[in-house]
Enzyme design. Structure first.
Site, PDB file in Angstrom:
ATOM      1  N   GLY A 312       1.786   2.853  -4.244  1.00 13.60           N
ATOM      2  CA  GLY A 312       2.230   3.870  -3.310  1.00 13.60           C
ATOM      3  C   GLY A 312       1.550   3.829  -1.955  1.00 13.60           C
ATOM      4  O   GLY A 312       1.204   2.770  -1.422  1.00 13.60           O
ATOM      5  N   SER A 313       1.322   5.002  -1.394  1.00 13.89           N
ATOM      6  CA  SER A 313       0.875   5.126  -0.012  1.00 13.89           C
ATOM      7  C   SER A 313      -0.531   4.621   0.249  1.00 13.89           C
ATOM      8  O   SER A 313      -0.962   4.573   1.401  1.00 13.89           O
ATOM      9  CB  SER A 313       0.968   6.595   0.421  1.00 13.89           C
ATOM     10  OG  SER A 313       2.314   7.026   0.398  1.00 13.89           O
ATOM     11  N   THR A 314      -1.273   4.253  -0.794  1.00 14.54           N
ATOM     12  CA  THR A 314      -2.577   3.630  -0.554  1.00 14.54           C
ATOM     13  C   THR A 314      -2.428   2.320   0.214  1.00 14.54           C
ATOM     14  O   THR A 314      -3.382   1.848   0.833  1.00 14.54           O
ATOM     15  CB  THR A 314      -3.303   3.348  -1.881  1.00 14.54           C
ATOM     16  OG1 THR A 314      -2.486   2.498  -2.699  1.00 14.54           O
ATOM     17  CG2 THR A 314      -3.576   4.655  -2.612  1.00 14.54           C
ATOM     18  N   PHE A 315      -1.223   1.715   0.198  1.00 19.34           N
ATOM     19  CA  PHE A 315      -0.970   0.461   0.912  1.00 19.34           C
ATOM     20  C   PHE A 315      -0.740   0.673   2.403  1.00 19.34           C
ATOM     21  O   PHE A 315      -0.764  -0.289   3.166  1.00 19.34           O
ATOM     22  CB  PHE A 315       0.266  -0.237   0.311  1.00 19.34           C
ATOM     23  CG  PHE A 315      -0.056  -1.262  -0.742  1.00 19.34           C
ATOM     24  CD1 PHE A 315      -0.933  -0.959  -1.772  1.00 19.34           C
ATOM     25  CD2 PHE A 315       0.511  -2.524  -0.716  1.00 19.34           C
ATOM     26  CE1 PHE A 315      -1.235  -1.892  -2.751  1.00 19.34           C
ATOM     27  CE2 PHE A 315       0.217  -3.466  -1.685  1.00 19.34           C
ATOM     28  CZ  PHE A 315      -0.668  -3.148  -2.709  1.00 19.34           C
TER      29      PHE A 315
END
Length: 601
Positions: A312-315
């Site tokens: 998810g948005s950790t990327f």
């Protein structure tokens, strides 16, 4: 030996001159020859008789001396000994970075039986079943009363059990010395240690072999006598590991998650200080692997290295950090965030409507999908792919675990525009939490690639520079804002300057598509920002927490982030980190805020 001719020419000629019969000469010589042969045979026979007599005297003399010695000694109970070469089973200890024992050896005994030597097999069966309730009485009776001459009863028994068996008084029940592997801390670090089993075994001893984890990865080293008993020192800190597992277990229960994993890594060395996966197991009583169903349902499954998740948005920080490094943007650059965004026939939406444009700082803090895709388009798909490859997202982690090679990321074979877009916000590429922790450690240590390891103080070459130090500092500044004013606020631990990013990704269905009510929530972080030392990644599998009004929340800001905050609060003092003030933040360019409401994502 020169033999005398039977008809010597000189004597034959003289005999003829004298008128004698030459045949008498041949008969005389033949008789002499036979006499010599008989004398020689008689001498050899006499020598053999003398030797045999001497051998009998020595043998009976030895037996007599031995019988005399036994008659004068104290009587002892005879013991059965194993034939053949002794089995070497010494195995080196495994310790943490402080020298505290994680795995060691314990001298115990095995129990076996010679049924043909038993006096009362039926009574022996009853007593053994009383001592070992897990034994099958019917099968044991069949073995003891049948034709078997040997059978194992227990590979290892406790001293109390050994005494109880000894009290039975059955001569057909025998004990063998046995060295077993002991994990004194039980469940702690179970997925890292793995476990062991017996290899080739005899009644006198048995090999101890690693079956998983570092026990198997370092099996040859642990059994090598050349190491002179030196222990294997891991990078783990037992105290920090125990604290992590306690927080992770409680967090998984509070968030109603199916599973959880946490990784704490030194960003300068890549040494893993703590790594846990839930549910876990006790390596002293290792469960059997699953033969069907989902592998992640087994407590043996190591989610930290074997789990393949869309994170998810950790990327989102990766394309932004790359664009900062390329000089395409700065934290104050305004980006078009008009939603939805169309790429080919696909539409990309934001979790909330954020307006026509946002600063790069706000894109990360508020977790805008559209804004992140715009930045990734500026970088370009090919360069984005190369950067993620340099961060290690295309290969299994080179960790010293036998399970690590099985955690190879699921990477798209093709990299069209829509793939580059979805990967930029953590969808379409599945990797392990350890991959993510390694990448965040690279962001935190000045952009030099980190190689994770479980071995303490091993000499390692410096990693490749994949990001400039300036871009690394700016990326950390953006991640710090996520914790101070964005979706990661519940992970903000006063005094420890946490910088991190939340990520919530729908779980894919085995038959295709995604579940609507199952997610993987992650919080990836680096702390403290002013002097980055540790990277922490925490992932919850299928969390769901009930909020006011009976509404279930699954986003990482409400599930993974608070658990990560509690973990940092617990382990930071154990790591020797003193609380610091907020006046040492990295030098981040001013940002422009639009005053929109911050939401969890």
């Amino acid at each position: 030996m020169i033999r005398t001719p039977l008809r010597p020419l000189a004597r034959i000629l003289r005999a003829r001159e004298k008128g004698e019969n030459p045949d008498e000469i041949e008969a005389e010589n033949l008789a002499n020859r036979h006499a010599e042969i008989q004398d020689r045979a008689r001498s050899q026979a006499e020598n053999r008789l003398y030797f045999m007599a001497l051998a009998f005297v020595i043998a009976f003399g030895t037996i007599g001396v031995r019988m005399g010695a036994l008659a004068g000694s104290q009587p002892t109970e005879p013991r059965v000994q194993a034939s053949g070469a002794q089995i070497i089973s010494q195995r080196a200890d495994i310790v943490d970075r402080q020298g505290r024992v994680l795995a060691t050896n314990l001298i115990t005994h095995s129990l076996y039986a010679h049924p043909q030597q038993m006096v009362d097999p039926q009574r022996a069966v009853r007593e053994l079943v009383r001592i070992f309730p897990d034994l099958n009485e019917e099968r044991l009776t069949r073995d003891f009363t049948g034709s078997r001459t040997f059978l194992w009863i227990k590979r290892k028994i406790s001293p109390e059990q050994m005494q109880a068996v000894h009290d039975i008084g059955e001569p057909g029940l025998l004990f063998g010395p046995r060295e077993m592997r002991l994990y004194p801390n039980g469940h702690i670090a179970s997925h890292i240690l793995g476990g062991s089993t017996f290899g080739h075994e005899g009644v006198a001893s048995a090999e101890v072999l690693g079956v998983a984890g570092v026990e198997k990865a370092f099996d040859r080293w642990l059994r090598d006598p050349a190491n002179d008993g030196a222990p294997l020192m891991l990078s783990l800190d037992l105290t920090v590991q125990a604290a992590m597992e306690e927080v992770l277990s409680n967090g998984m229960k509070v968030m109603n998650a199916k599973g959880a994993t946490g990784i704490l890594m030194e960003i300068k060395t890549g040494e893993i200080v703590a790594m846990a996966s839930m549910p876990d197991f006790d390596p002293n009583d290792r469960p059997r692997p699953l033969t069907k169903g989902d592998a992640s349902d087994s407590p043996l499954f190591n989610r930290a290295v074997q789990g393949q998740y869309e994170l998810g948005s950790t990327f989102k920080i990766f394309p932004v950090a790359q664009a900062l490094d390329m000089g395409l943007i700065n934290p104050n650059t305004m980006i078009n965030t008009q939603s939805p965004m169309k790429i080919g026939k696909f539409l990309i939406h934001d979790f909330h409507v954020y307006g026509a444009q946002m600063s790069v700082s706000d894109i990360i803090a508020k977790s805008s999908n559209v804004g992140t895709v715009r930045v990734a388009q500026m970088v370009g798909g090919q360069k984005q792919r190369e950067f993620l490859e340099n961060l290690g997202f295309f290969e299994p982690t080179p960790l010293e675990l036998t399970e690590a090679p099985t955690g190879k990321p699921l990477v798209p074979q093709r990299w069209p525009a829509v793939t580059a877009a979805t990967v930029s916000f953590g969808h379409g590429l599945a990797a392990s939490p350890l991959h993510l922790a390694t990448a965040y450690a690279t962001l935190g240590n000045g952009g030099r690639r980190v190689t994770p390891t479980l071995v303490h103080e091993r000499n390692r070459p410096a990693g490749e520079q994949v990001l400039s130090e300036q871009a690394s500092r700016r990326a950390l500044g953006l991640l710090r804002e996520v914790v101070t004013r964005g979706s990661g606020r519940s992970a903000n631990v006063e005094g420890y300057e946490v910088a991190g990013k939340t990520g919530t990704a729908d779980k894919p269905r085995p038959q295709g598509g995604y579940y609507r009510d199952k997610v993987v929530s992650t919080f990836a972080s680096v702390f403290p920002v002013s002097d980055p030392q540790y990277a922490l990644v925490l992932t919850l599998d299928e969390p769901s927490v009930n909020r006011a009004g009976g509404v279930s929340a699954r986003t990482a800001g409400l599930t993974a982030a608070p658990v990560a905050g509690e973990m940092i609060r617990r382990v930071a003092p154990l790591l020797g980190l003193r609380p610091i003030t907020e006046d040492a933040l990295p030098n981040v360019e001013p940002r422009s805020a639009d005053g929109l409401k911050i939401v969890s994502n």
